[in-house]
Design a protein around this motif. Sequence first.
Motif, short mmCIF file in Angstrom:
data_model
loop_
_atom_site.label_atom_id
_atom_site.label_comp_id
_atom_site.label_asym_id
_atom_site.label_seq_id
_atom_site.Cartn_x
_atom_site.Cartn_y
_atom_site.Cartn_z
N THR A 9 5.75 14.20 -12.54
CA THR A 9 6.02 12.83 -13.04
C THR A 9 5.89 11.76 -11.96
O THR A 9 5.94 10.58 -12.27
CB THR A 9 7.42 12.74 -13.69
OG1 THR A 9 8.39 13.17 -12.73
CG2 THR A 9 7.51 13.59 -14.94
N ARG A 10 5.73 12.15 -10.70
CA ARG A 10 5.54 11.13 -9.66
C ARG A 10 4.23 10.39 -9.87
O ARG A 10 3.20 10.99 -10.11
CB ARG A 10 5.53 11.77 -8.25
CG ARG A 10 5.39 10.72 -7.14
CD ARG A 10 4.56 11.21 -5.99
NE ARG A 10 3.23 11.62 -6.38
CZ ARG A 10 2.18 10.78 -6.53
NH1 ARG A 10 2.32 9.49 -6.30
NH2 ARG A 10 1.00 11.24 -6.92
N ARG A 11 4.30 9.08 -9.80
CA ARG A 11 3.09 8.26 -9.89
C ARG A 11 3.17 7.15 -8.86
O ARG A 11 4.26 6.73 -8.49
CB ARG A 11 3.00 7.62 -11.29
CG ARG A 11 2.81 8.61 -12.43
CD ARG A 11 1.55 9.43 -12.29
NE ARG A 11 0.35 8.65 -12.09
CZ ARG A 11 -0.35 8.09 -13.08
NH1 ARG A 11 0.02 8.25 -14.32
NH2 ARG A 11 -1.44 7.40 -12.83
N SER A 12 2.03 6.68 -8.44
CA SER A 12 2.01 5.51 -7.58
C SER A 12 2.42 4.31 -8.44
O SER A 12 1.87 4.11 -9.53
CB SER A 12 0.61 5.27 -7.03
OG SER A 12 0.26 6.33 -6.16
N ALA A 13 3.37 3.54 -7.95
CA ALA A 13 3.88 2.40 -8.72
C ALA A 13 3.28 1.13 -8.15
O ALA A 13 3.54 0.77 -6.99
CB ALA A 13 5.40 2.36 -8.66
N CYS A 126 7.11 4.17 -5.48
CA CYS A 126 6.40 3.73 -4.28
C CYS A 126 4.90 3.91 -4.46
O CYS A 126 4.46 4.61 -5.38
CB CYS A 126 6.90 4.46 -3.03
SG CYS A 126 6.48 6.20 -2.97
N ILE A 127 4.17 3.28 -3.58
CA ILE A 127 2.72 3.49 -3.51
C ILE A 127 2.31 3.39 -2.05
O ILE A 127 2.80 2.52 -1.31
CB ILE A 127 1.93 2.46 -4.37
CG1 ILE A 127 0.42 2.73 -4.28
CG2 ILE A 127 2.23 1.02 -3.98
CD1 ILE A 127 -0.41 1.97 -5.33
N TRP A 128 1.46 4.30 -1.63
CA TRP A 128 0.92 4.27 -0.25
C TRP A 128 -0.24 3.30 -0.27
O TRP A 128 -1.20 3.49 -1.02
CB TRP A 128 0.47 5.68 0.14
CG TRP A 128 0.09 5.87 1.58
CD1 TRP A 128 -0.34 4.92 2.47
CD2 TRP A 128 0.12 7.11 2.30
NE1 TRP A 128 -0.57 5.50 3.70
CE2 TRP A 128 -0.31 6.84 3.62
CE3 TRP A 128 0.44 8.43 1.96
CZ2 TRP A 128 -0.42 7.83 4.60
CZ3 TRP A 128 0.33 9.41 2.93
CH2 TRP A 128 -0.09 9.12 4.22
N ARG A 129 -0.14 2.23 0.54
CA ARG A 129 -1.22 1.25 0.61
C ARG A 129 -1.81 1.21 2.01
O ARG A 129 -1.08 1.36 2.99
CB ARG A 129 -0.72 -0.15 0.22
CG ARG A 129 -0.44 -0.29 -1.26
CD ARG A 129 -0.22 -1.75 -1.62
NE ARG A 129 0.13 -1.94 -3.02
CZ ARG A 129 -0.74 -2.02 -4.01
NH1 ARG A 129 -2.03 -1.92 -3.78
NH2 ARG A 129 -0.33 -2.20 -5.25
N THR A 130 -3.12 1.04 2.05
CA THR A 130 -3.84 1.01 3.33
C THR A 130 -4.72 -0.25 3.37
O THR A 130 -4.35 -1.26 2.79
CB THR A 130 -4.70 2.28 3.45
OG1 THR A 130 -5.41 2.46 2.23
CG2 THR A 130 -3.86 3.51 3.70
N GLY A 131 -5.85 -0.19 4.01
CA GLY A 131 -6.78 -1.32 4.03
C GLY A 131 -7.28 -1.58 5.43
O GLY A 131 -6.78 -1.02 6.40
N SER A 166 -1.39 6.94 -18.45
CA SER A 166 -1.45 8.39 -18.28
C SER A 166 -2.68 8.75 -17.44
O SER A 166 -3.65 8.00 -17.39
CB SER A 166 -1.50 9.08 -19.64
OG SER A 166 -2.66 8.67 -20.28
N ARG A 167 -2.62 9.86 -16.78
CA ARG A 167 -3.77 10.28 -15.97
C ARG A 167 -4.29 11.58 -16.53
O ARG A 167 -3.52 12.35 -17.13
CB ARG A 167 -3.39 10.40 -14.50
CG ARG A 167 -2.41 11.51 -14.23
CD ARG A 167 -2.08 11.67 -12.75
NE ARG A 167 -0.80 12.36 -12.62
CZ ARG A 167 0.00 12.27 -11.58
NH1 ARG A 167 -0.31 11.52 -10.58
NH2 ARG A 167 1.14 12.93 -11.57
N PRO A 168 -5.56 11.87 -16.30
CA PRO A 168 -6.10 13.12 -16.84
C PRO A 168 -5.42 14.32 -16.19
O PRO A 168 -5.04 14.26 -15.02
CB PRO A 168 -7.58 13.06 -16.46
CG PRO A 168 -7.72 11.97 -15.46
CD PRO A 168 -6.53 11.09 -15.53
#
Length: 179
Positions: A9-13, A126-131, A166-168
């Motif tokens: 159930t973890r998703r990037s938020a 949470c979401i891991w963000r880069t760039g 939802s994700r595949p």
Amino acid sequence: METLQNVLTRRSAIRLASPAPSDEELLRLVAAAMTAPDHGRLLPWHLLTLRGVAREKLGQTYASCAGRDVNLRRRAAAKPLRAPLLIAIVFSPVEHPKIPEWEQLAATVAAVHTLALLLHDRGYGCIWRTGEVLEDEGVRSLHEVKPGERLLGWLYTGTAIDTPPSRPSPDAQSRLRAL
Ligand SMILES: Cc1cc2nc3c(=O)[nH]c(=O)nc-3n(C[C@H](O)[C@H](O)[C@H](O)COP(=O)(O)O)c2cc1C
């Protein structure tokens, strides 16, 4: 939360609001994340928390990377304000006769993902963000990143506002075979 359920159930938020974990709660979660596998127990990483004014400072640094266009600068400055807490991830590899840098990076990612799962377990998102900004000297210096260290991004952290789409379901069979 049961482990399998947690992982599934973890998703990037993407949209995050308060509350975020307090420093005290986060410290407990980081202590738990430090149990992630790590060859040689080198702990080749550290984390920095950015809240309030620190996020604004990061925004100003982003803005100076964005050139002269006022709208682009304004948008860049607002980016770190998308979550109440940013957890910067600094990779600090050490010279080791047996443990190459890639293993140290793997250990760092294992710890960061464990932290993400623990945040999820506590009801946070949470979401891991880069760039490209990761390589910027101003951004590095704000995070006191030393030569030889690398800023790997930020865990934007708080409480998820939306239910993620939802994700595949992963096709595990395509990634697993017997030799
Ligand atoms: C090292 C790393 C860097 C990432 N950088 C970004 C990013 O800059 N922007 C972004 O929107 N998502 C970023 N993500 C999040 C991924 O986009 C996200 O994990 C992926 O879309 C799968 O979504 P899920 O985590 O909800 O399963 C990053 C993830 C990782 C592991």
